[in-house]
Design a protein around this motif. Structure first.
Motif, mmCIF file in Angstrom:
data_model
loop_
_atom_site.group_PDB
_atom_site.id
_atom_site.type_symbol
_atom_site.label_atom_id
_atom_site.label_comp_id
_atom_site.label_asym_id
_atom_site.label_seq_id
_atom_site.Cartn_x
_atom_site.Cartn_y
_atom_site.Cartn_z
ATOM 1 N N LEU A 291 26.647 -61.984 -74.987
ATOM 2 C CA LEU A 291 25.913 -61.542 -76.160
ATOM 3 C C LEU A 291 25.105 -62.686 -76.755
ATOM 4 C CD1 LEU A 291 28.630 -59.339 -77.881
ATOM 5 C CD2 LEU A 291 26.704 -58.600 -76.477
ATOM 6 N N LEU A 292 25.582 -63.904 -76.562
ATOM 7 C CA LEU A 292 24.869 -65.068 -77.077
ATOM 8 C C LEU A 292 24.161 -65.783 -75.936
ATOM 9 C CD1 LEU A 292 27.575 -66.584 -79.426
ATOM 10 C CD2 LEU A 292 25.529 -65.344 -80.109
ATOM 11 N N PRO A 293 22.928 -66.251 -76.125
ATOM 12 C CA PRO A 293 22.250 -67.006 -75.083
ATOM 13 C C PRO A 293 23.040 -68.261 -74.748
ATOM 14 C CG PRO A 293 20.724 -66.380 -76.843
ATOM 15 C CD PRO A 293 22.108 -66.070 -77.319
ATOM 16 N N PRO A 294 23.072 -68.672 -73.481
ATOM 17 C CA PRO A 294 23.858 -69.838 -73.081
ATOM 18 C C PRO A 294 23.538 -71.087 -73.887
ATOM 19 C CG PRO A 294 23.109 -68.648 -71.144
ATOM 20 C CD PRO A 294 22.460 -68.004 -72.327
ATOM 21 N N LYS A 295 22.288 -71.307 -74.284
ATOM 22 C CA LYS A 295 21.912 -72.553 -74.949
ATOM 23 C C LYS A 295 22.504 -72.671 -76.355
ATOM 24 C CE LYS A 295 17.462 -70.691 -76.524
ATOM 25 N NZ LYS A 295 15.995 -70.877 -76.469
ATOM 26 N N TYR A 296 23.051 -71.583 -76.934
ATOM 27 C CA TYR A 296 23.638 -71.641 -78.262
ATOM 28 C C TYR A 296 25.150 -71.836 -78.218
ATOM 29 C CZ TYR A 296 19.140 -69.783 -79.806
ATOM 30 O OH TYR A 296 17.800 -69.607 -80.034
ATOM 31 N N ASP A 297 25.704 -71.989 -77.041
ATOM 32 C CA ASP A 297 27.152 -72.095 -76.894
ATOM 33 C C ASP A 297 27.584 -73.532 -76.638
ATOM 34 O OD1 ASP A 297 27.285 -69.412 -77.220
ATOM 35 O OD2 ASP A 297 28.017 -68.941 -75.215
ATOM 36 N N LEU A 298 28.741 -73.883 -77.184
ATOM 37 C CA LEU A 298 29.346 -75.178 -76.949
ATOM 38 C C LEU A 298 30.814 -74.959 -76.618
ATOM 39 C CD1 LEU A 298 28.955 -78.317 -77.093
ATOM 40 C CD2 LEU A 298 29.863 -78.161 -79.430
ATOM 41 N N VAL A 299 31.288 -75.586 -75.535
ATOM 42 C CA VAL A 299 32.691 -75.481 -75.132
ATOM 43 C C VAL A 299 33.407 -76.768 -75.521
ATOM 44 C CG1 VAL A 299 34.279 -75.185 -73.198
ATOM 45 C CG2 VAL A 299 32.124 -73.930 -73.252
ATOM 46 N N VAL A 300 34.569 -76.625 -76.149
ATOM 47 C CA VAL A 300 35.310 -77.771 -76.676
ATOM 48 C C VAL A 300 36.712 -77.782 -76.082
ATOM 49 C CG1 VAL A 300 36.070 -78.969 -78.750
ATOM 50 C CG2 VAL A 300 34.016 -77.518 -78.833
ATOM 51 N N ALA A 301 37.112 -78.927 -75.550
ATOM 52 C CA ALA A 301 38.489 -79.092 -75.087
ATOM 53 C C ALA A 301 39.381 -79.329 -76.297
ATOM 54 C CB ALA A 301 38.579 -80.261 -74.115
ATOM 55 N N LEU A 340 32.365 -72.049 -78.775
ATOM 56 C CA LEU A 340 31.795 -71.857 -80.099
ATOM 57 C C LEU A 340 30.402 -71.265 -79.947
ATOM 58 C CD1 LEU A 340 32.735 -75.283 -81.767
ATOM 59 C CD2 LEU A 340 34.036 -73.135 -81.808
ATOM 60 N N GLY A 341 30.166 -70.124 -80.527
ATOM 61 C CA GLY A 341 28.836 -69.536 -80.556
ATOM 62 C C GLY A 341 28.135 -69.984 -81.821
ATOM 63 N N LEU A 342 27.090 -70.806 -81.692
ATOM 64 C CA LEU A 342 26.414 -71.401 -82.842
ATOM 65 C C LEU A 342 25.128 -70.651 -83.176
ATOM 66 C CD1 LEU A 342 26.973 -75.150 -81.901
ATOM 67 C CD2 LEU A 342 28.434 -73.622 -83.251
ATOM 68 N N GLU A 343 24.694 -70.783 -84.410
ATOM 69 C CA GLU A 343 23.580 -69.968 -84.896
ATOM 70 C C GLU A 343 22.232 -70.448 -84.380
ATOM 71 O OE1 GLU A 343 22.627 -67.747 -89.056
ATOM 72 O OE2 GLU A 343 23.079 -69.886 -89.187
ATOM 73 N N GLU A 344 22.052 -71.759 -84.259
ATOM 74 C CA GLU A 344 20.767 -72.319 -83.871
ATOM 75 C C GLU A 344 20.911 -73.151 -82.601
ATOM 76 O OE1 GLU A 344 18.004 -71.648 -85.343
ATOM 77 O OE2 GLU A 344 18.776 -70.610 -87.121
ATOM 78 N N ALA A 345 19.846 -73.183 -81.801
ATOM 79 C CA ALA A 345 19.875 -73.966 -80.571
ATOM 80 C C ALA A 345 20.090 -75.444 -80.861
ATOM 81 C CB ALA A 345 18.577 -73.754 -79.787
ATOM 82 N N GLY A 346 19.456 -75.957 -81.928
ATOM 83 C CA GLY A 346 19.583 -77.372 -82.264
ATOM 84 C C GLY A 346 20.971 -77.765 -82.734
ATOM 85 N N ASP A 347 21.791 -76.751 -83.133
ATOM 86 C CA ASP A 347 23.138 -77.057 -83.606
ATOM 87 C C ASP A 347 24.057 -77.536 -82.489
ATOM 88 O OD1 ASP A 347 22.437 -76.330 -86.149
ATOM 89 O OD2 ASP A 347 23.251 -74.293 -86.006
ATOM 90 N N VAL A 348 23.737 -77.198 -81.230
ATOM 91 C CA VAL A 348 24.626 -77.538 -80.117
ATOM 92 C C VAL A 348 24.778 -79.045 -79.983
ATOM 93 C CG1 VAL A 348 24.958 -77.391 -77.624
ATOM 94 C CG2 VAL A 348 24.144 -75.395 -78.881
#
Length: 366
Positions: A291-301, A340-348
């Motif tokens: 549902l979210l574009p890949p560029k807005y996602d961040l994976v955290v260990a 984490l699904g973030l709101e803006e691309a620059g937030d990643v």
């Protein structure tokens, strides 16, 4: 918040043989869900390996099999079907006894028989039913595998433990495993994949031979012939490798066309055929990707300590980084991973930098 049904298995070292669209997507899926600590790309093309390294798809590049393969506990064969069996023969002498081996080829009978002949027991043939007209590792994406049907075709000699491990891996990559014999897979794929390719070729050839037709070929024609835009050599090899089952599918298709030709003189019969076609087409499952574009996602260990998700959300909240979605991707003995699904691309990039300052390992979603 969702969590996986099965606890994922972490692979220390993964070898992806063939770093193209599908191999690259598998590698990125392993990265995104933190299911591997080290990914080695094996490819005869130095250019493809350089590109995969530059894009962060793999950690290490190799151009030929060797003793180094013994460190791999998962090997994914992602080369064209024409060279799958020769690749299997070149890898077999170096595979560790406990390594899980799989492939992603669209024809299963030949490669299953080859590995049995080579005495490699922990081999589970597979075929993720996904792809794109745009090939190459530059177009790879972990999202390509999400919600896709991933067929597994064990033989009578496939250990149940290997099949179970492969099913778990497929689920953790976000796909849906379906198990069937190799020959049954090849017959079904001949109808739903290889036959449409030949039909697309036939239609595009008709247009190519009459310029007037090309002027009238609009969106519907383009949609119907989309698969003709795939790589010609790879597509050729795919259908040739499955020619026995494909010939049967072609005979059935010819009979269907002949029947439809007969209904042209019987409008009511043609209406029944059209209604059946509409019902069948409308009931086909729709594969929904992320549902979210890949560029807005961040994976955290996430380490195995109390209140880690709370700490992560606090760090980002204080920086005014809005979290739209949180998904638990992995739960392991010493920690896990969240998306984490973030709101803006620059937030990643900002979120990754902040979390790394606090000691968290992160990866951009591939």
């Amino acid at each position: 918040m969702s969590s996986p049904v099965l606890s994922p298995e972490t692979f220390e070292t993964v070898v992806v043989a063939g770093v193209g669209l599908i191999g690259g997507s598998v590698a990125l899926g392993l990265r995104e869900r933190m299911l591997s600590r080290h990914i080695i790309g094996l490819d005869a093309s130095a250019g493809a390996l350089e590109e995969a390294l530059a894009l962060g798809v793999i950690d290490e590049a190799r151009t030929a099999p060797g003793e180094w393969l013994r460190s791999a506990d998962l090997v994914v064969l992602a080369v064209p079907v024409k060279v799958l069996t020769s690749l299997a023969r070149s890898l077999a002498p170096y595979l560790a006894p406990g390594a899980l081996i799989t492939d992603v080829g669209s024809v299963k009978t030949g490669i299953a028989a080859e590995f049995e002949a080579l005495g490699v027991r922990a081999f589970v043939p597979g075929h993720p039913m996904t792809g794109s007209e745009r090939g190459g590792v530059a177009n790879a994406s972990a999202g390509l595998l999400e919600n896709a049907v991933w067929v597994l075709t064990p033989t009578e000699r496939t250990p149940l433990t290997a099949l179970s491990r492969m099913r778990r891996l497929v689920e953790q990559l976000g796909a849906a495993p379906v198990v069937m014999p190799p020959d049954a897979h090849d017959k079904l794929v001949a109808t739903v994949s290889h036959l449409p390719y030949l039909a697309s070729l036939a239609l595009t050839h008709m247009v190519a031979r009459d310029e007037r037709l090309s002027l009238l070929a609009a969106g519907g024609f383009r949609d119907l012939t989309r698969v003709a835009s795939g790589d010609p050599r790879m597509s050729r090899d795919m259908v040739v490798e499955n020619k026995v089952a494909l010939r049967e599918a072609l005979h059935s298709f010819s009979r269907q066309l002949a029947h439809l030709a007969d209904t042209l003189d019987d409008p009511e019969e043609l209406l029944l055929a059209a209604s059946e076609g509409k019902r069948t087409r409308d009931n086909l499952p729709v594969v929904k990707r992320s549902l979210l574009p890949p560029k807005y996602d961040l994976v955290v260990a996430v380490p195995d300590k109390p209140n880690q998700i709370g700490a992560i959300t606090r760090i980002l909240g204080e920086a005014s980084i809005n979290i739209k979605d949180i998904e638990v991707l992995a739960i392991r003995e010493h920690g896990g991973a969240i998306r984490l699904g973030l709101e803006e691309a620059g937030d990643v990039d900002r979120a990754a930098a902040l979390l790394r300052q606090e000691g968290y390992a992160t990866r951009n979603r591939g």
